[in-house]
Design a protein around this motif. Structure first.
Motif, PDB file in Angstrom:
ATOM      1  N   LEU A 173     -24.823  65.067   8.790  1.00 35.97           N
ATOM      2  CA  LEU A 173     -23.720  65.052   7.830  1.00 35.97           C
ATOM      3  C   LEU A 173     -23.556  66.408   7.155  1.00 35.97           C
ATOM      4  N   GLU A 174     -24.656  67.089   6.900  1.00 38.69           N
ATOM      5  CA  GLU A 174     -24.571  68.420   6.289  1.00 38.69           C
ATOM      6  C   GLU A 174     -23.898  69.409   7.233  1.00 38.69           C
ATOM      7  N   ALA A 175     -24.212  69.302   8.541  1.00 38.93           N
ATOM      8  CA  ALA A 175     -23.568  70.187   9.506  1.00 38.93           C
ATOM      9  C   ALA A 175     -22.066  69.967   9.559  1.00 38.93           C
ATOM     10  N   ALA A 176     -21.627  68.736   9.289  1.00 39.55           N
ATOM     11  CA  ALA A 176     -20.196  68.430   9.288  1.00 39.55           C
ATOM     12  C   ALA A 176     -19.547  68.687   7.933  1.00 39.55           C
ATOM     13  N   SER A 177     -20.296  69.222   6.955  1.00 34.09           N
ATOM     14  CA  SER A 177     -19.776  69.507   5.610  1.00 34.09           C
ATOM     15  C   SER A 177     -19.158  68.264   4.974  1.00 34.09           C
ATOM     16  N   VAL A 178     -19.894  67.135   5.046  1.00 32.85           N
ATOM     17  CA  VAL A 178     -19.381  65.885   4.493  1.00 32.85           C
ATOM     18  C   VAL A 178     -19.203  65.986   2.986  1.00 32.85           C
ATOM     19  N   ALA A 179     -20.048  66.752   2.328  1.00 31.35           N
ATOM     20  CA  ALA A 179     -19.961  66.864   0.874  1.00 31.35           C
ATOM     21  C   ALA A 179     -18.639  67.461   0.410  1.00 31.35           C
ATOM     22  N   ALA A 180     -17.952  68.200   1.300  1.00 33.46           N
ATOM     23  CA  ALA A 180     -16.691  68.847   0.916  1.00 33.46           C
ATOM     24  C   ALA A 180     -15.491  68.283   1.662  1.00 33.46           C
ATOM     25  N   CYS A 181     -15.667  67.198   2.427  1.00 33.89           N
ATOM     26  CA  CYS A 181     -14.540  66.654   3.187  1.00 33.89           C
ATOM     27  C   CYS A 181     -13.694  65.752   2.288  1.00 33.89           C
ATOM     28  N   GLN A 182     -12.479  65.454   2.749  1.00 34.66           N
ATOM     29  CA  GLN A 182     -11.610  64.563   1.972  1.00 34.66           C
ATOM     30  C   GLN A 182     -11.792  63.107   2.354  1.00 34.66           C
ATOM     31  N   ALA A 183     -12.368  62.811   3.522  1.00 33.95           N
ATOM     32  CA  ALA A 183     -12.600  61.428   3.921  1.00 33.95           C
ATOM     33  C   ALA A 183     -13.586  61.396   5.084  1.00 33.95           C
TER      34      ALA A 183
ATOM     35  N   GLU B 257      -2.218  65.396  14.858  1.00 31.69           N
ATOM     36  CA  GLU B 257      -0.758  65.416  14.861  1.00 31.69           C
ATOM     37  C   GLU B 257      -0.217  65.691  13.468  1.00 31.69           C
ATOM     38  N   TYR B 258      -0.935  65.226  12.450  1.00 35.52           N
ATOM     39  CA  TYR B 258      -0.557  65.494  11.063  1.00 35.52           C
ATOM     40  C   TYR B 258      -1.102  66.824  10.567  1.00 35.52           C
ATOM     41  N   ASP B 259      -1.677  67.607  11.476  1.00 36.68           N
ATOM     42  CA  ASP B 259      -2.217  68.927  11.158  1.00 36.68           C
ATOM     43  C   ASP B 259      -3.349  68.842  10.140  1.00 36.68           C
ATOM     44  N   VAL B 260      -4.171  67.805  10.261  1.00 39.72           N
ATOM     45  CA  VAL B 260      -5.359  67.639   9.419  1.00 39.72           C
ATOM     46  C   VAL B 260      -6.569  68.141  10.193  1.00 39.72           C
ATOM     47  N   GLU B 261      -7.374  68.983   9.573  1.00 40.23           N
ATOM     48  CA  GLU B 261      -8.576  69.486  10.232  1.00 40.23           C
ATOM     49  C   GLU B 261      -9.580  68.357  10.389  1.00 40.23           C
TER      50      GLU B 261
ATOM     51  N   VAL C  70     -11.229  70.538  18.167  1.00 36.23           N
ATOM     52  CA  VAL C  70     -12.014  69.803  17.172  1.00 36.23           C
ATOM     53  C   VAL C  70     -13.491  70.012  17.473  1.00 36.23           C
ATOM     54  N   PRO C  71     -14.269  70.541  16.530  1.00 34.97           N
ATOM     55  CA  PRO C  71     -15.701  70.707  16.775  1.00 34.97           C
ATOM     56  C   PRO C  71     -16.402  69.368  16.887  1.00 34.97           C
ATOM     57  N   LEU C  72     -17.286  69.253  17.876  1.00 35.35           N
ATOM     58  CA  LEU C  72     -18.039  68.027  18.107  1.00 35.35           C
ATOM     59  C   LEU C  72     -19.511  68.283  17.810  1.00 35.35           C
ATOM     60  N   ILE C  73     -20.067  67.526  16.869  1.00 33.72           N
ATOM     61  CA  ILE C  73     -21.475  67.617  16.510  1.00 33.72           C
ATOM     62  C   ILE C  73     -22.196  66.451  17.161  1.00 33.72           C
ATOM     63  N   VAL C  74     -23.163  66.756  18.008  1.00 33.42           N
ATOM     64  CA  VAL C  74     -23.929  65.729  18.699  1.00 33.42           C
ATOM     65  C   VAL C  74     -25.127  65.361  17.838  1.00 33.42           C
ATOM     66  N   GLY C  75     -25.193  64.109  17.414  1.00 32.74           N
ATOM     67  CA  GLY C  75     -26.305  63.675  16.579  1.00 32.74           C
ATOM     68  C   GLY C  75     -26.023  62.336  15.938  1.00 32.74           C
TER      69      GLY C  75
ATOM     70  N   PRO D 253     -19.628  76.498  10.534  1.00 40.13           N
ATOM     71  CA  PRO D 253     -19.324  77.110   9.233  1.00 40.13           C
ATOM     72  C   PRO D 253     -18.987  76.041   8.201  1.00 40.13           C
ATOM     73  N   HIS D 254     -19.099  76.413   6.940  1.00 37.80           N
ATOM     74  CA  HIS D 254     -18.771  75.475   5.875  1.00 37.80           C
ATOM     75  C   HIS D 254     -17.276  75.198   5.860  1.00 37.80           C
ATOM     76  N   ARG D 255     -16.914  73.935   5.720  1.00 35.47           N
ATOM     77  CA  ARG D 255     -15.508  73.527   5.671  1.00 35.47           C
ATOM     78  C   ARG D 255     -15.260  72.718   4.410  1.00 35.47           C
ATOM     79  N   SER D 256     -13.979  72.570   4.091  1.00 39.51           N
ATOM     80  CA  SER D 256     -13.583  71.735   2.965  1.00 39.51           C
ATOM     81  C   SER D 256     -12.187  71.190   3.231  1.00 39.51           C
ATOM     82  N   GLY D 257     -11.935  69.987   2.718  1.00 39.14           N
ATOM     83  CA  GLY D 257     -10.621  69.375   2.878  1.00 39.14           C
ATOM     84  C   GLY D 257     -10.363  68.798   4.250  1.00 39.14           C
ATOM     85  N   HIS D 258     -11.376  68.630   5.061  1.00 41.75           N
ATOM     86  CA  HIS D 258     -11.214  68.099   6.406  1.00 41.75           C
ATOM     87  C   HIS D 258     -11.569  66.609   6.418  1.00 41.75           C
TER      88      HIS D 258
END
Length: 247
Positions: A180-190, A142-146, A167-172, A118-123
């Protein structure tokens, strides 16, 4: 169950599902055959003045899918169109079968490799679940970061801990845009790239920055001087040598 969490973005999820349902070649072939059927159906509706558009659609579909009985009384043009429709119908059935089979296979591969997300943001996206990547992932949790993890190996060193932490693991390959699109890199924080391959790390960072110019990147490179030059030349974010820091 994974798609239920994407209710806020149903259109985006639907378009991603359509793009991943079949390969591009099969999609183009299917579109061409359907275009031939549509054009010939329109020609039949124009040449046959005594039938309505609904009847023309019915004749077109029946001729395409099952074939119609030959009619010697038809004009030469109508006979040619009927033959071409029969040929298109012969091509359409295998294409439908290929699309269904290809879609099922792609869906299973996407589920197996974790690309159906699913689409994520802030992870935070962590590339490489070796020693360093596993520790980064654990500390972020531990810091409760997705966290979303990417690794070429289906069973990386930190795979068990990733499942334990949810933690979801994307094999690729992280250098591929679809990964990167599957990991929603465009909406991640880092984006934290800490695999053991310097070339793959740099390539993934450049591809990610190409998709989003202001993306925060933490890049692992073996040579400390090279890491400094990369950080200064490309402006990717933070480039560090783990072995140099450990020493």
């Amino acid at each position: 169950r994974r798609l239920v969490r994407a209710r806020r973005h149903p259109v985006a999820v639907f378009m991603r599902a359509v793009r991943g349902f079949a390969t591009r070649k099969i999609g183009i072939a299917t579109m061409l055959v359907l275009a031939v059927v549509a054009v010939l159906g329109a020609l039949i509706a124009q040449t046959e003045d005594h039938i309505s558009p609904a009847e023309a659609l019915y004749v077109t579909l029946v001729t395409t899918l099952s074939g119609a009985d030959p009619d010697p009384e038809k004009s030469g043009g109508a006979q040619v169109m009927q033959v071409v429709l029969n040929l298109a119908g012969l091509a359409l059935i295998p294409l439908i079968t290929a699309v269904v089979v290809d879609g099922i296979v792609n869906a299973r591969l996407a589920l197996h490799t974790g690309r159906l997300q699913p689409h994520r943001s802030g992870h935070v996206v962590v590339v490489g679940l070796g020693n360093v990547g596993t520790r980064v992932m654990a500390q972020l949790r531990e810091y409760d970061v997705e966290v979303v993890a990417i690794d070429k190996d289906p069973e990386p060193r930190g795979g068990g801990l990733a499942r334990q932490l949810g933690v979801p693991l994307i094999v690729g390959d992280a250098a591929r845009p679809e990964t990167l699109e599957a990991a929603s890199v465009a909406a991640c924080q880092a984006l934290v790239i800490v695999s053991t391959d310097d070339v793959a790390n740099l390539e993934a960072a450049l591809v990610a920055r190409d998709r989003r110019a202001d993306l925060r990147v933490v890049l692992r490179l073996f040579e400390n001087d090279f890491a400094g030059r990369v950080e200064e030349a490309f402006g990717l974010g933070v480039s560090r040598s783990v072995s140099y820091l450990a020493a």
